[in-house]
Structure formats: C-alpha cells, structure tokens
Design an enzyme around this catalytic site. Structure first.
Site, short mmCIF file in Angstrom:
data_model
loop_
_atom_site.label_atom_id
_atom_site.label_comp_id
_atom_site.label_asym_id
_atom_site.label_seq_id
_atom_site.Cartn_x
_atom_site.Cartn_y
_atom_site.Cartn_z
N LYS A 1 62.21 116.93 32.58
CA LYS A 1 61.17 117.60 33.38
C LYS A 1 61.87 118.61 34.28
O LYS A 1 61.74 118.61 35.51
CB LYS A 1 60.39 116.53 34.18
CG LYS A 1 59.13 117.01 34.86
CD LYS A 1 58.01 117.42 33.92
CE LYS A 1 56.86 118.01 34.71
NZ LYS A 1 55.86 118.67 33.84
N ASP B 1 56.03 116.31 29.32
CA ASP B 1 54.57 116.39 29.09
C ASP B 1 54.29 117.03 27.74
O ASP B 1 53.43 116.58 26.97
CB ASP B 1 53.85 117.13 30.24
CG ASP B 1 54.62 118.34 30.75
OD1 ASP B 1 55.81 118.50 30.39
OD2 ASP B 1 54.05 119.12 31.52
N TYR C 1 64.55 103.43 37.32
CA TYR C 1 64.42 101.97 37.31
C TYR C 1 65.49 101.30 38.16
O TYR C 1 65.34 100.15 38.57
CB TYR C 1 64.48 101.43 35.88
CG TYR C 1 63.25 101.72 35.04
CD1 TYR C 1 62.24 102.54 35.51
CD2 TYR C 1 63.11 101.18 33.77
CE1 TYR C 1 61.13 102.83 34.74
CE2 TYR C 1 61.99 101.45 32.99
CZ TYR C 1 61.01 102.28 33.48
OH TYR C 1 59.91 102.55 32.71
N ASP D 1 56.78 103.98 23.43
CA ASP D 1 55.53 103.25 23.21
C ASP D 1 54.50 104.15 22.54
O ASP D 1 53.77 103.73 21.64
CB ASP D 1 54.95 102.73 24.54
CG ASP D 1 55.34 101.28 24.81
OD1 ASP D 1 56.44 100.89 24.37
OD2 ASP D 1 54.56 100.55 25.45
N ASP E 1 60.91 105.12 27.92
CA ASP E 1 60.05 103.94 27.90
C ASP E 1 58.64 104.34 27.45
O ASP E 1 58.04 103.76 26.55
CB ASP E 1 60.02 103.33 29.32
CG ASP E 1 59.49 101.91 29.33
OD1 ASP E 1 59.12 101.40 28.26
OD2 ASP E 1 59.43 101.32 30.42
#
Ligand code: NAD
Length: 355
Positions: free
Chosen positions: A188, A220, A142, A248, A244
């Site tokens: 990852k 994943d 970000y 959610d 993030d």
C-alpha cells in the site's frame, strides 16, 4: 532405516478431525518406504489453555524444536475469545511461529479441474489458476510494537526491518524461479511509509533475479484483480496482514477454504497446516473437508523430507478422489456422485494412494 519425528498439533474445533485423516493418508502412503515417521501429539490453542493455562505450553515448543516437521490443524473458538490477549488460542500460534522463526508462509492456490464449478467465479475465470501467495509471517502489524487498546483509542504498529523484507523477498524470487518467473509484490505504497520501504527493498532483491519479472500492485487493486483475472498471477509476495486477507480471498477461487494447504519455513523446522481456521460451526459433525490438511501433509513430504515422489502420489490421489466424483459437504453440489464424511475422505484417499 531413517526415522522422522513429526510433532502433531491438532488444536481446537475441527483440528483433530482433519489431522487424523492426514495421518491416515501418511501412514498408508509411507507403509512400504525405507523410513518411518513417529508422531508426537502436543497441545496448542484453547485446548492447551484449558488443560495447562497456557495456549502454547513449553512442552509443545520443546517437541517442535526437536522434530523434523510440525503438522498442525487449527486453533480458536468463541469460548476463548474473552481471554486476555496472551492467553487466547491465536497468541499460542503467533508465539509458535515466532519461536520457530517461521517467517515465510507459502500458500499455493490451485484450482482442481473437477471443482471449477465449485468456485463462486465463472469456470473460464478460474480454470487453470495456479498461483502462490508468499506471505511474511513473523513481522508487520501482527507483531509490531507499540500496541495498545485504551478506553478512547487503540493502536497497532506496522513495522518491517530491511532484514525481514529481504529474506521474504528472496523466498518469493526463489519460488518464482521454479515456476513461471513472475513476482507481483503487493503493498500500500501510495499511503504507507512501511510499504514504500517494502517496495524499495523488493526492487533491490530483484536485481539478483534478472530472469524474474517483478511488478508491484496496491493491495486494494490486488483484491480486485484476484477475482477479476486470477490467472495473471504467478507468485504474490506480500506482508503478514495483506497476505492473511488475500489468501483467504484466493481460497474461494478454488471453491472452498477446506482445500488449501500451506507451509511455513524459516528456522530449523517447518510447519504444515491448512489455511482455514477451526470452523467451530461444523466441529464434531464429521463433515469438515480434510483435503487442505492432507495436501499440507503432502507439502511436508515434499519440503521437509524431500520425498517428492510421495508428495506427488498424495496430490494425484486427491485429484483422483475428486475425479471419481467424491465430495465433502462444502463442495457437495458440484459434480458430486457421493458426499463423504471427513473420515471417509481420508480412507478413500489412503486407499487410492496404495493402489
Ligand atoms: P474458519 O476458517 O474456521 O471458518 C470459515 C468458514 O469456512 C466456516 O463457515 C467454516 O465452517 C468453513 N470451513 C473452514 N474450514 C473448513 C473445512 N476444512 N471444511 C469445510 N468447511 C470449512 O474461520 P472463522 O470462522 O473466521 O474462525 C473460526 C476460528 O478459527 C476463530 O477462533 C479464528 O480465530 C480461528 N482461526 C484459526 C486459524 C488457524 O488456526 N490457523 C486461522 C483462521 C482462523
């Protein structure tokens, strides 16, 4: 008598509706305490851009810097989506997080017993879920440079320094020490060098916490495991982008994104906000669920003001509200005796707090 100053940023969309209810509860629960809270309302987001031309006016930064805590609703909306990146509501929030050095974001996911049926997952999978996502908030993709959107290509950069990974890992291990002493670091590392680096540093930090068991999981797989068996997690430590998305996803375990609070710390002053956005689709209808924001105010009491007894009172009042069968529209079909408007939720929880 001690005085606390809270900078209040309502923001856009449902922001004002939900923050008003949190303040209603705070006022009620602190009415007979030996301290007072003063609120300084400031602008951020699309509303700030409309009035000042800047999604994060200097006045707001100054107020936050001199506050004991910041209580925030949400920002954003389609009408500002076409603005240049630095004028968009989201850039105001990102800048505020960076300015206040809020590198650690805590997102607890607790399933209320009364709402086990509200989850899209089976009751036996979600009953008793109590996990904490510790998300790095001021680094990663970000914020990474360079970034560019061209005609034929576009790119962002995921970059982490040793210092950034170390300090967020320390926060996760410290949190785990107060919980079930398990940290799962999500990355990852099978594909990204930045994740391999992240993993090495987390391993290094873990040596200072021999009582905490550390595991690593690819993002994943974590996305899958969260819906397969969320109870396996205690503390999930992860980077800005992965956190993030995963938080959610985790919110739906609880039944509604309108239930989950968060706190962000790092610098001198912490920020307390629901994890959801400005929900433009329901803004102005009086049906938004303010529980996430009320629970964020509880986190503010607990962590910024060290008032655990008051935080406990707010948390138990939310549970009692649900136990009495009150619901908002987002969770209405699940055990509802009465479906409440946003303002009714705040009033009822405030009243329960005062009993
Ligand atoms: P959202 O979280 O605003 O809404 C997603 C869905 O959840 C919508 O259907 C909404 O009605 C529902 N919802 C959210 N909060 C709710 C609540 N308290 N009660 C009941 N239902 C609720 O996400 P989005 O639609 O992807 O984004 C809308 C805007 O919010 C965008 O501009 C986005 O950039 C912004 N946003 C802001 C923040 C923030 O301020 N921290 C976070 C995420 C998104």
């Amino acid at each position: 008598m001690s005085r606390y100053k809270v900078t209040v940023i309502k923001g856009d969309g449902i922001g004002g509706e939900i923050v008003d209810e949190a303040i209603k509860v705070l006022d009620a629960v602190t009415a007979n305490e030996d301290f007072t809270i003063t609120y300084d309302e400031c602008l951020m987001g699309g509303c700030a851009y409309d009035i000042t031309g800047d999604p994060l006016p200097q006045e707001t930064i100054d107020s936050c810097m001199s506050a004991d805590a910041v209580l925030f609703g949400a920002i954003g909306g389609e009408q500002w989506d076409g603005l240049p990146r630095d004028k968009r509501p989201e850039s105001g929030l990102l800048r505020l997080r960076k300015t206040l050095e809020l590198y650690a974001n805590f997102r607890p996911v607790k399933v209320y017993d009364q709402l086990v049926d509200a989850s899209s997952l089976k009751p036996e999978v979600v009953r008793g879920v109590d996990l904490l996502v510790v998300r790095e908030l001021t680094g990663g993709i970000y914020f990474g440079q360079p970034r560019e959107k061209g005609e034929d290509t576009a790119f962002n950069t995921m970059v982490y320094s040793k210092e950034e990974v170390t300090r967020i890992a320390v926060q996760a291990f410290e949190a785990a020490m107060l919980r079930d002493k398990k940290v799962c670091s999500v990355d990852k590392a099978n594909v990204l060098e930045v994740s391999q680096f992240w993993r090495e540093i987390v391993e290094e930090v873990s040596k200072d916490y021999p009582e905490v068991s550390l595991s690593h999981m690819y993002v994943d797989n974590a996305a899958m495991q969260l819906v397969r068996d969320p109870k396996q997690f205690d503390v999930i430590l992860t980077s800005n982008l992965f956190g993030d998305i995963l938080s959610d996803e985790a919110s739906m375990i609880s039944g509604s994104i309108g239930l989950l609070p968060s706190s962000s710390i790092g610098g001198k002053v912490g920020l307390y906000e629901p994890i959801h956005g400005s929900a433009p689709d329901i803004a102005g209808q009086g049906i938004a669920n303010p529980i996430a924001t009320i629970a964020s105010a509880s986190m503010m009491m607990r962590f910024a003001f060290k008032k655990a007894d008051i935080a406990d009172k707010i948390d138990s009042s939310i549970e009692e509200f649900l136990a009495l069968g009150y619901r908002t529209k987002d969770t209405a079909s699940f055990g509802a005796k009465e479906v409440c408007l946003t303002t009714e939720v705040g009033s009822i929880i405030a009243e329960i707090c005062c009993r």
